[in-house]
Design an enzyme around this catalytic site. Structure first.
Site, PDB file in Angstrom:
ATOM      1  N   ARG A  30       0.830  -1.196   0.000  1.00  0.00           N
ATOM      2  CA  ARG A  30       0.000   0.000   0.000  1.00  0.00           C
ATOM      3  C   ARG A  30       0.872   1.257   0.000  1.00  0.00           C
ATOM      4  O   ARG A  30       2.038   1.215   0.356  1.00  0.00           O
ATOM      5  CB  ARG A  30      -0.930   0.012   1.221  1.00  0.00           C
ATOM      6  CG  ARG A  30      -2.110  -0.968   1.092  1.00  0.00           C
ATOM      7  CD  ARG A  30      -3.035  -0.908   2.286  1.00  0.00           C
ATOM      8  NE  ARG A  30      -2.324  -1.162   3.518  1.00  0.00           N
ATOM      9  CZ  ARG A  30      -1.897  -0.227   4.346  1.00  0.00           C
ATOM     10  NH1 ARG A  30      -2.181   1.047   4.118  1.00  0.00           N
ATOM     11  NH2 ARG A  30      -1.226  -0.555   5.424  1.00  0.00           N
ATOM     12  N   LYS A 171      -8.650  -2.227   1.547  1.00  0.00           N
ATOM     13  CA  LYS A 171      -8.385  -1.391   2.706  1.00  0.00           C
ATOM     14  C   LYS A 171      -9.080  -0.020   2.607  1.00  0.00           C
ATOM     15  O   LYS A 171      -9.306   0.627   3.623  1.00  0.00           O
ATOM     16  CB  LYS A 171      -6.880  -1.229   2.932  1.00  0.00           C
ATOM     17  CG  LYS A 171      -6.222  -2.453   3.628  1.00  0.00           C
ATOM     18  CD  LYS A 171      -6.849  -2.747   4.978  1.00  0.00           C
ATOM     19  CE  LYS A 171      -6.043  -3.499   6.004  1.00  0.00           C
ATOM     20  NZ  LYS A 171      -5.350  -4.709   5.693  1.00  0.00           N
ATOM     21  N   HIS A 190      -9.199  -3.899  13.225  1.00  0.00           N
ATOM     22  CA  HIS A 190      -8.205  -4.537  12.346  1.00  0.00           C
ATOM     23  C   HIS A 190      -7.722  -5.800  13.058  1.00  0.00           C
ATOM     24  O   HIS A 190      -6.707  -5.786  13.750  1.00  0.00           O
ATOM     25  CB  HIS A 190      -7.041  -3.572  12.088  1.00  0.00           C
ATOM     26  CG  HIS A 190      -6.076  -4.057  11.051  1.00  0.00           C
ATOM     27  ND1 HIS A 190      -4.738  -3.733  11.079  1.00  0.00           N
ATOM     28  CD2 HIS A 190      -6.255  -4.829   9.950  1.00  0.00           C
ATOM     29  CE1 HIS A 190      -4.136  -4.302  10.039  1.00  0.00           C
ATOM     30  NE2 HIS A 190      -5.027  -4.964   9.346  1.00  0.00           N
ATOM     31  N   SER A 209       0.829  -5.593  10.312  1.00  0.00           N
ATOM     32  CA  SER A 209       1.195  -6.494   9.225  1.00  0.00           C
ATOM     33  C   SER A 209       2.312  -7.457   9.637  1.00  0.00           C
ATOM     34  O   SER A 209       3.291  -7.042  10.259  1.00  0.00           O
ATOM     35  CB  SER A 209       1.646  -5.654   8.029  1.00  0.00           C
ATOM     36  OG  SER A 209       1.784  -6.467   6.913  1.00  0.00           O
ATOM     37  N   LYS A 213      -2.002 -12.396  12.233  1.00  0.00           N
ATOM     38  CA  LYS A 213      -3.472 -12.427  12.226  1.00  0.00           C
ATOM     39  C   LYS A 213      -3.976 -13.555  11.326  1.00  0.00           C
ATOM     40  O   LYS A 213      -4.807 -14.364  11.728  1.00  0.00           O
ATOM     41  CB  LYS A 213      -4.048 -11.087  11.711  1.00  0.00           C
ATOM     42  CG  LYS A 213      -3.844  -9.912  12.645  1.00  0.00           C
ATOM     43  CD  LYS A 213      -4.535  -8.649  12.115  1.00  0.00           C
ATOM     44  CE  LYS A 213      -4.032  -8.180  10.766  1.00  0.00           C
ATOM     45  NZ  LYS A 213      -2.616  -7.790  10.735  1.00  0.00           N
ATOM     46  N   THR A 214      -3.484 -13.571  10.086  1.00  0.00           N
ATOM     47  CA  THR A 214      -3.960 -14.576   9.126  1.00  0.00           C
ATOM     48  C   THR A 214      -3.479 -15.973   9.517  1.00  0.00           C
ATOM     49  O   THR A 214      -4.257 -16.929   9.571  1.00  0.00           O
ATOM     50  CB  THR A 214      -3.494 -14.200   7.702  1.00  0.00           C
ATOM     51  OG1 THR A 214      -4.044 -12.930   7.370  1.00  0.00           O
ATOM     52  CG2 THR A 214      -3.949 -15.224   6.680  1.00  0.00           C
ATOM     53  N   ASP A 228      -8.875 -10.497   8.812  1.00  0.00           N
ATOM     54  CA  ASP A 228      -8.310  -9.137   8.818  1.00  0.00           C
ATOM     55  C   ASP A 228      -9.182  -7.994   9.334  1.00  0.00           C
ATOM     56  O   ASP A 228      -8.660  -7.072   9.936  1.00  0.00           O
ATOM     57  CB  ASP A 228      -7.855  -8.796   7.399  1.00  0.00           C
ATOM     58  CG  ASP A 228      -6.853  -7.660   7.348  1.00  0.00           C
ATOM     59  OD1 ASP A 228      -5.865  -7.718   8.089  1.00  0.00           O
ATOM     60  OD2 ASP A 228      -7.063  -6.713   6.567  1.00  0.00           O
ATOM     61  N   ARG A 294       1.604 -12.224  -1.886  1.00  0.00           N
ATOM     62  CA  ARG A 294       0.273 -12.442  -1.307  1.00  0.00           C
ATOM     63  C   ARG A 294      -0.554 -13.424  -2.109  1.00  0.00           C
ATOM     64  O   ARG A 294      -0.329 -13.623  -3.306  1.00  0.00           O
ATOM     65  CB  ARG A 294      -0.498 -11.116  -1.303  1.00  0.00           C
ATOM     66  CG  ARG A 294       0.074 -10.047  -0.409  1.00  0.00           C
ATOM     67  CD  ARG A 294      -0.506 -10.145   0.982  1.00  0.00           C
ATOM     68  NE  ARG A 294       0.099  -9.189   1.888  1.00  0.00           N
ATOM     69  CZ  ARG A 294      -0.339  -8.968   3.120  1.00  0.00           C
ATOM     70  NH1 ARG A 294      -1.389  -9.626   3.602  1.00  0.00           N
ATOM     71  NH2 ARG A 294       0.254  -8.102   3.892  1.00  0.00           N
TER      72      ARG A 294
HETATM   73  P1  ATP Z   1      -1.334  -8.437   7.285  1.00  0.00           P
HETATM   74  O1  ATP Z   1      -2.063  -7.398   8.091  1.00  0.00           O
HETATM   75  O2  ATP Z   1      -0.275  -7.809   6.435  1.00  0.00           O
HETATM   76  O3  ATP Z   1      -2.255  -9.334   6.510  1.00  0.00           O
HETATM   77  P2  ATP Z   1      -0.951 -10.582   9.271  1.00  0.00           P
HETATM   78  O4  ATP Z   1      -1.002 -10.101  10.680  1.00  0.00           O
HETATM   79  O5  ATP Z   1      -2.145 -11.283   8.739  1.00  0.00           O
HETATM   80  O6  ATP Z   1      -0.491  -9.364   8.325  1.00  0.00           O
HETATM   81  P3  ATP Z   1       0.377 -13.016   8.626  1.00  0.00           P
HETATM   82  O7  ATP Z   1      -0.006 -13.066   7.186  1.00  0.00           O
HETATM   83  O8  ATP Z   1      -0.297 -13.961   9.545  1.00  0.00           O
HETATM   84  O9  ATP Z   1       0.304 -11.532   9.170  1.00  0.00           O
HETATM   85  O10 ATP Z   1       1.948 -13.197   8.661  1.00  0.00           O
HETATM   86  C1  ATP Z   1       2.699 -13.770   9.696  1.00  0.00           C
HETATM   87  C2  ATP Z   1       3.973 -14.267   9.039  1.00  0.00           C
HETATM   88  O11 ATP Z   1       4.940 -14.617  10.014  1.00  0.00           O
HETATM   89  C3  ATP Z   1       3.700 -15.517   8.219  1.00  0.00           C
HETATM   90  O12 ATP Z   1       4.498 -15.457   7.078  1.00  0.00           O
HETATM   91  C4  ATP Z   1       4.144 -16.646   9.181  1.00  0.00           C
HETATM   92  O13 ATP Z   1       4.577 -17.771   8.477  1.00  0.00           O
HETATM   93  C5  ATP Z   1       5.294 -15.981   9.907  1.00  0.00           C
HETATM   94  N1  ATP Z   1       5.562 -16.448  11.286  1.00  0.00           N
HETATM   95  C6  ATP Z   1       6.751 -16.894  11.736  1.00  0.00           C
HETATM   96  N2  ATP Z   1       6.712 -17.190  13.044  1.00  0.00           N
HETATM   97  C7  ATP Z   1       5.453 -16.925  13.466  1.00  0.00           C
HETATM   98  C8  ATP Z   1       4.789 -17.052  14.739  1.00  0.00           C
HETATM   99  N3  ATP Z   1       5.420 -17.481  15.819  1.00  0.00           N
HETATM  100  N4  ATP Z   1       3.485 -16.711  14.799  1.00  0.00           N
HETATM  101  C9  ATP Z   1       2.841 -16.253  13.694  1.00  0.00           C
HETATM  102  N5  ATP Z   1       3.409 -16.107  12.471  1.00  0.00           N
HETATM  103  C10 ATP Z   1       4.717 -16.450  12.352  1.00  0.00           C
HETATM  104 MN    MN Z   2      -3.398 -10.922   7.116  1.00  0.00          MN
END
Ligand code: ATP
Ligand code: MN
Length: 496
Positions: A30, A171, A190, A209, A213-214, A228, A294
């Site tokens: 973004r 977003k 969020h 980010s 979360k995901t 999200d 992504r």
């Molecule tokens: P966004 O808001 O950008 O979508 P997000 O909060 O959804 O971000 P995720 O897509 O869940 O973030 O990314 C977490 C990343 O970190 C993934 O690539 C995951 O494989 C990695 N990772 C490594 N260690 C951990 C952990 N202990 N817990 C969670 N994720 C981990």
């Molecule tokens: Mn996410």
């Protein structure tokens, strides 16, 4: 059909898994600095104006909108009519008009898909127009660059130009909901959300980010609501979306099996994922185009997802931070004051490799874990969280999904397996009555024991080889928190 259009128009390719894959060019994330709110009478008194929420004139908006109309009159564009908000009481009818066929499929995957009957007589409440070929002229249009995301709350429109990054589309509607829903008594968040067996136990995961979360909301033992964006109303939590937007960088089938299967499906869109030009086999380990690769897919590709997108009130709320300084405990329980403090802070840290030139951890503070999407002042959202948490007796936890055993470069990232064990203990209520000890620097209460997690991992001070170095780093991070909280809104927020 949109696959075929995207291929014919040379917008995208198909990889061996059946997914459609697109490149987004110059922008692989973004562009928060290019986002503006149109200064107009219906919203200007309510908007939280600060360096992250910049105003632009109606004249600039009308000028760019006219260019967009001209573009649409002389080119084929795509229209996708969708919904935001799974709770029918708050349903927003959204019309997404795009230059690119794959952006239209992105909108279809990410938003809620109406039935054919629903489409009869569909009248949009909000319209998003995304035309990457329309570039602004900063001198003439009052933008910062050629790229622009203009939100006009009075005209109920968002216009996006000069960027092909599809995440702007979803977003921008999230931003709109952060404006519309508080007035109707709904707290926009969020966060991701999932539900335990029996549909009784709801957990929310807030975080910037890359904090998980995901990843953590996709859990074979639990049912996914969304990854999200959610609202918390008088009856419970509902998804704003109908799809997920997962990071694919270095994804492993073993640690993220549900997401991996969705990534490798027909209908899924990959963004900026490298692939072998001959065999078409994707290479998720490559960061050749960006670290922010992504996959966008409909939520029904996650087995066990709750397709209504709605559930009850949360009993656990988790704040995720990926602390690259390696000083925050992997899990701690927050009291009322800490809930407000850590929510308003919205902390995570960036590490080397995410942006050129960053060689040591850099803190990111993004208030309410959502600064780029907040429209009203942060206290509005913090008050809504505290009120609901108290009313529902929800427990609030902070998890460090970042580094343990030392800072980035010395320690290692917390394993996903250990983080999942912590989440499991939280949602099963095993930590509710667990004795805690207080860490001396942050005053956080750390559970003495978490099943399946080695005790030494729980206490970061003990995992660092040099304990004075730990104390120094922890005090330094505490100082950054204090300085940040006093300055919320005074400087431009980082892009979370
Ligand atoms: P966004 O808001 O950008 O979508 P997000 O909060 O959804 O971000 P995720 O897509 O869940 O973030 O990314 C977490 C990343 O970190 C993934 O690539 C995951 O494989 C990695 N990772 C490594 N260690 C951990 C952990 N202990 N817990 C969670 N994720 C981990
Ligand atoms: Mn996410």
């Amino acid at each position: 059909m949109l696959y075929e259009h995207a291929i014919r128009r040379d917008e995208a390719a198909i990889v061996s898994t059946g997914a459609l894959t697109a490149e987004t060019g110059r922008h692989t994330g973004r562009s928060p600095k290019d986002k503006f709110f149109v200064k107009e009478p219906t919203s200007q008194g309510a908007i939280w104006w600060h360096p992250g929420n910049q105003p632009i004139s109606s004249t600039s908006f009308e000028g760019l909108l006219k260019r967009m109309d001209e573009f649409c009159a002389s080119h084929d564009v795509y229209t996708q009519d969708v919904y935001a908000c799974a709770d029918p009481r708050y349903r927003l009818h959204v019309r997404v008009i795009t230059e690119l066929a794959w952006h239209s499929l992105f909108a279809r995957n990410l938003f809620i898909r109406p039935t054919a009957d629903d489409l009869l007589g569909f009248e949009p409440d909000f319209t998003v127009v995304a035309l990457p070929s329309v570039n602004a002229d900063p001198q003439h249009d009052g933008t910062r660059s050629e790229t622009f995301i203009l939100v006009n709350l009075g005209r109920r429109m968002v216009i996006i130009g000069g960027t092909e990054y599809a995440g702007e589309i979803k977003k921008s509607i999230f931003t709109v909901l952060n404006y519309l829903l508080p007035a109707r008594g709904v707290f926009p968040m969020h966060c991701s959300a999932n539900v335990g067996a029996g549909a009784s136990e709801v957990t929310l995961f807030f975080g910037l980010s890359g904090t998980g979360k995901t990843t953590l909301s996709a859990d074979p033992d639990r049912r996914l609501i969304g990854d999200d964006e959610h609202g918390w109303s008088d009856t419970g939590v509902f998804n704003f979306e109908g799809g997920c937007y997962a990071k694919t960088i270095r994804i492993r089938k073993e640690s993220e099996p549900e997401i991996f299967a969705a990534v490798e499906s027909f209908g899924t869109i990959l963004e900026n994922v490298a692939y072998d030009p001959r065999t078409r086999v994707p290479d998720y380990d490559s960061e050749e185009k960006t670290e922010n690769t992504r996959a966008a897919y409909p939520v029904d590709l996650i087995p066990n997802a709750i397709l209504s997108g709605t559930c009850g009130h949360p009993s656990n709320v988790i704040f995720l931070s990926a602390d690259a300084f390696g000083v925050l405990p992997p899990v701690s329980r927050l009291d009322d004051e800490q809930i407000r403090h850590y929510f308003l802070s919205g902390y995570t840290a960036k590490v080397a490799g995410t942006e050129r030139g960053v060689t040591e951890p850099e803190p990111i503070f993004s208030t309410c874990f959502a600064a780029p999407f907040l429209v009203l002042p942060p206290d509005t959202y913090a008050d809504m969280l505290i009120e609901r948490v108290n009313q529902r007796h929800a427990q609030v936890w902070m998890l460090n999904t970042g580094w343990v055993g030392g800072p980035y470069g010395v320690g290692q990232r917390m394993s996903i397996a250990h983080t999942r064990s912590i989440v499991r203990a939280v949602v099963k209520g095993e930590l509710r009555d667990m004795p805690t000890h207080v860490d001396p620097v942050f005053g956080l209460r750390i559970p003495d024991m978490v099943p399946d997690v080695p005790a030494e991992v729980l206490d970061p001070r003990r995992t660092w080889p040099d304990q004075t170095a730990y104390d120094r780093q922890a005090r330094s991070l505490r100082g950054m928190f204090e300085e940040n909280v006093q300055n919320i809104g005074k400087t431009s927020s980082s892009s979370g």
